[in-house]
Design an enzyme around this catalytic site. Structure first.
Site, PDB file in Angstrom:
ATOM      1  N   GLN A 138      78.207  14.344  23.834  1.00 45.38           N
ATOM      2  CA  GLN A 138      79.193  13.708  25.000  1.00 45.38           C
ATOM      3  C   GLN A 138      80.891  14.941  24.032  1.00 45.38           C
ATOM      4  OE1 GLN A 138      79.394   9.508  26.280  1.00 45.38           O
ATOM      5  NE2 GLN A 138      77.974   9.899  27.426  1.00 45.38           N
ATOM      6  N   GLN A 171      84.141   8.038  22.690  1.00 43.91           N
ATOM      7  CA  GLN A 171      82.500   8.596  23.365  1.00 43.91           C
ATOM      8  C   GLN A 171      81.300   7.802  22.541  1.00 43.91           C
ATOM      9  OE1 GLN A 171      83.592  10.353  25.821  1.00 43.91           O
ATOM     10  NE2 GLN A 171      83.860  12.110  25.625  1.00 43.91           N
ATOM     11  N   SER A 172      80.634   8.261  23.750  1.00 47.09           N
ATOM     12  CA  SER A 172      78.919   7.027  23.318  1.00 47.09           C
ATOM     13  C   SER A 172      78.774   8.414  22.592  1.00 47.09           C
ATOM     14  CB  SER A 172      78.346   6.813  24.623  1.00 47.09           C
ATOM     15  OG  SER A 172      79.223   6.445  24.778  1.00 47.09           O
ATOM     16  N   THR A 173      77.937   9.503  22.315  1.00 47.21           N
ATOM     17  CA  THR A 173      77.881  10.072  21.893  1.00 47.21           C
ATOM     18  C   THR A 173      77.980  11.900  20.887  1.00 47.21           C
ATOM     19  OG1 THR A 173      76.468  11.699  23.593  1.00 47.21           O
ATOM     20  CG2 THR A 173      75.381   9.442  22.599  1.00 47.21           C
TER      21      THR A 173
END
Length: 737
Positions: A25, A20-22
């Site tokens: 998220q 997941q990017s962040t």
């Protein structure tokens, strides 16, 4: 099962890449994370055993743009390059990488090692042209999608920030209101007063460090917010916190955005990294003045910034600098009238007399070039006189202002402590309410709440005691008699200027309130200095100051210098100092000589230094201590022999240590054992029937031979007695010789 999957693929591991990017998220988009973890079941459905499926979730919360190091991706790429992976599964190819550099590197590894890549759309073989073309398009679209998303988000953010409505983290003392872009003061009165106190004390003291020291001296706490959304904490103030408040334009009612920029660079290991670069004010994206009500106005903020800048160490050709405690009043104000450089300060002598010099002689033309060096006593006195003459009309107002500031200091400190008591009272009441709200049977919770309540009550008691103690301190408020004295002093500030309680730092602060620059010009041959006083506001005052007459340099008399030149090769500095003092000589200042003063004479006149030689030729004069070592006797023995006249010594000058020439003849006078015919001195006196002095006189005249025996129980002086020398009669005249 896909026709691209072979037994060769099934014999190797299947990797499921999860990302997941962040962190946001990861916390909120739980469905996407669950879908990625369930890809392990799909790998089993495709023919891999459960123990062959490996989950790679080390990169959760990390971006795939290539700006950060992804350990999980690197592990997967290395395993693929080693031929240990048969299949890589991801929910979509954007999970694997959002930059073409890492994406095509992974495709190359997979194509060489016959590794498959799968997503929700199907299974691909990077070694096949059509599949690689499709994967390449997906990677390009993934990178483009990231760019488009960022452009949309950043565009919306910048558009909202341009209107001053984008809510960012606010410094302590401000909160966001209900309307778009509305910034309000913190509702906590204690927080507002603490911020106002910082600006008021800086206006009074003019130094960030002095404000910080005042807060620490008064033991005042300062509000702090660790991160956005957290509660205010009251901590011991730090220099950085005070400087940040005075440096932030937000406190002047300004809305800011875009003060920094994210940049990419390649580090020493060849890795792509990110950094944040602060931009100068001219490159800020959004700057809206009078956006909200501030603690100060913009003009005051600019003056504070200029004042802080003057306190920093100035660069070349720049005046200013923080006010120091030295006696030189023009520190930071004096400039050279020849080259325009800022003058430096020096102190000399035991009384630390101040002076000013221009560094241009060492910076430009070398030490041989003279620019300016001048004593500061007469110059400081003339500038102070001009300053007092200019400020005397405003003396009464300055005295009344000083009275108000003395009273305000105590009030500000007491107000801060009263707010501290109110805050402690609120926290104690809240802890009590939480304790009484819990059911008594729930002892696990009640015990903790009771402990917290007791802690808050202890803090409240300590705050009240501190406030009461400060109220009992002697008031710094002036009495009526002191006010009358202060007003009387206001009519003549000279008494304040010369008062012992007025420090040099106070005087320099007063000078810098009115003076912008003092230009000093003086020629070496002239006996006066020309001063140009440039006042704040543009007024110019010209002064001519007479310089004190030049005193001829002190110099040691030639006789003493010549004597030191003769003694220098033979004796140390301490010994030479003793010789000079025994002769009654004094230094040019009338003091006794010391080893340090003799060393200074050596260096100034380039005199030779004393070096102790380990081996000396025969006949060379040596000290009594060295001679005693050579002859095997004590130094006191040689001193007695010198006094008795048995051996001969010499001095370079009266008061200098005796020296002896150690020759073969002298060595022969010292023997370990007495030869036949030699008797001790006492026996010689008895045999000859004369006194000790008479025997020694005969030895000196050569009438008797003598040796000094260095060993045995009866060591000492032995005299050779012959039968012919024994007198039949003891004549009185002989005995009296």
């Amino acid at each position: 099962m896909s026709d691209r999957i072979t037994s060769n693929h099934l014999g190797r591991a299947a990797f499921v890449y999860i990302r997941q990017s962040t962190v946001t998220q990861l916390e909120r988009n739980r469905e996407s994370t669950d879908r990625q973890y369930k890809l392990a079941d799909r790998a089993v459905q495709l023919g891999w055993r459960r123990d062959q499926v490996r989950l790679i979730d080390d990169d959760l919360g990390l971006s795939g743009s290539g700006a950060v190091h992804r350990e999980g991706f690197e592990i997967m790429a290395s395993e693929v390059a080693l031929g240990r992976v048969g299949l890589i599964l991801a929910i979509e190819v954007s999970r694997l990488a959002r930059n073409n550099a890492e994406w095509y590197r992974l495709l190359d590894f997979c194509g060489l090692t016959d590794t498959l890549i799968g997503d929700e759309d199907g299974i691909y073989h990077p070694g096949l042209y059509n599949d690689r073309l499709l994967l390449g398009l997906k990677g390009t679209m993934s990178e483009a999608e990231l760019h488009v998303l960022r452009a949309r988000l950043n565009g919306g953010i910048r558009n909202k920030a341009a209107r001053g409505e984008l809510q960012r983290a606010l410094p302590v003392g401000f909160v966001w209101g209900e309307k778009d872009g509305e910034v309000l003061f913190d509702p906590d009165e204690a927080v507002r007063n603490a911020i106002r106190t910082v600006f008021e004390k800086f206006a009074e003291m003019g130094s960030v460090r002095q404000v910080w020291i005042w807060l620490r001296t008064e033991k005042l706490l300062f509000p702090s917010r660790p991160h956005t959304g957290s509660k205010i904490r009251w901590i011991t103030p730090t220099y950085h916190a005070i400087h940040t408040i005075l440096d932030s334009p937000v406190y002047a009612g300004v809305y800011l955005y875009g003060r920094s920029r994210h940049e990419r660079y390649i580090d020493s290991n060849g890795q792509m990294c990110k950094r944040v670069r602060r931009l100068p004010p001219s490159e800020w994206q959004v700057f809206i003045r009078d956006h909200h009500q501030g603690f100060i106005d913009w003009e005051t903020y600019e003056m504070n910034k200029a004042r802080i800048a003057r306190n920093t160490r100035p660069g070349p050709h720049q005046a200013g600098g923080a006010i120091r405690e030295g006696a030189a009043l023009l520190q930071g104000l004096a400039c050279c009238g020849h080259c325009g450089r800022k003058l430096h300060v020096y102190y000399q002598g035991k009384s630390s007399t101040p002076g000013y010099y221009c560094p241009g002689n060492t910076l430009v033309n070398g030490k041989a070039f003279w620019c300016l060096r001048i004593g500061g006593v007469h110059i400081d006195r003339a500038v102070a006189e001009a300053f007092l003459n200019a400020i005397t009309p405003a003396g009464v107002e300055a005295a009344l202002q000083a009275e108000r500031e003395i009273e305000a200091d105590r009030d500000a400190a007491l107000l801060q402590w009263q707010h501290h008591v109110d805050r402690a009272q609120y926290e104690a009441d809240a802890a009590e309410r939480r304790y009484r709200a819990v059911e008594p049977e729930n002892r696990l919770v009640a015990r903790n709440l009771e402990t917290e309540w007791e802690k808050k009550l202890g803090e409240l008691t300590a705050a009240k005691d501190e406030l009461e103690q400060r109220r009992r301190l002697p008031s710094r408020q002036l009495t009526e008699m002191q006010r009358d004295s202060l007003r009387a002093l206001g009519t003549d500030l000279r008494f304040v200027w010369i008062a012992q309680t007025t420090t040099d730092r106070d005087r320099k602060e007063l000078l810098q309130t009115l003076l912008e620059e003092v230009i000093i010009r003086a020629e070496r041959q002239e006996n006066s200095a020309h001063l140009t006083l440039r006042w704040r506001g543009g007024a110019i005052t010209e002064l001519d100051v007479a310089r004190p007459p030049r005193v001829p340099p002190l110099r040691t008399d030639e006789d003493t210098i010549e004597l030191v030149r003769r003694l220098a090769p033979h004796y140390s500095n301490a010994v030479i100092a003793g010789i000079l003092n025994r002769q009654g000589r004094r230094t040019v200042r009338g003091e006794r000589f010391t080893a340090i003063s003799v060393s200074a004479l050596r260096q100034y006149w380039n005199l030779p230094h004393f070096e102790r030689r380990t081996k000396l030729p025969d006949g060379e004069p040596v000290t009594i201590r060295d001679a005693a070592t050579i002859l095997g006797v004590a130094p006191s023995t040689l001193h007695r022999c010198l006094n008795d006249g048995i051996i001969v010594g010499e001095q370079l000058t009266p008061g200098a240590p005796w020296r002896i020439r150690v020759t073969e003849e002298l060595r022969a006078r010292f023997a370990p054992e007495a030869p036949e015919g030699y008797v001790p001195l006492v026996d010689a006196m008895r045999i000859l029937g004369v006194s000790r002095q008479t025997v020694l006189q005969r030895v000196k005249r050569g009438q008797l031979e003598a040796l000094h025996i260095t060993r045995g129980r009866r060591k000492g002086l032995y005299v050779k007695i012959l039968d012919a020398q024994i007198p039949l009669f003891d004549t009185g005249s002989e005995a009296s010789v």
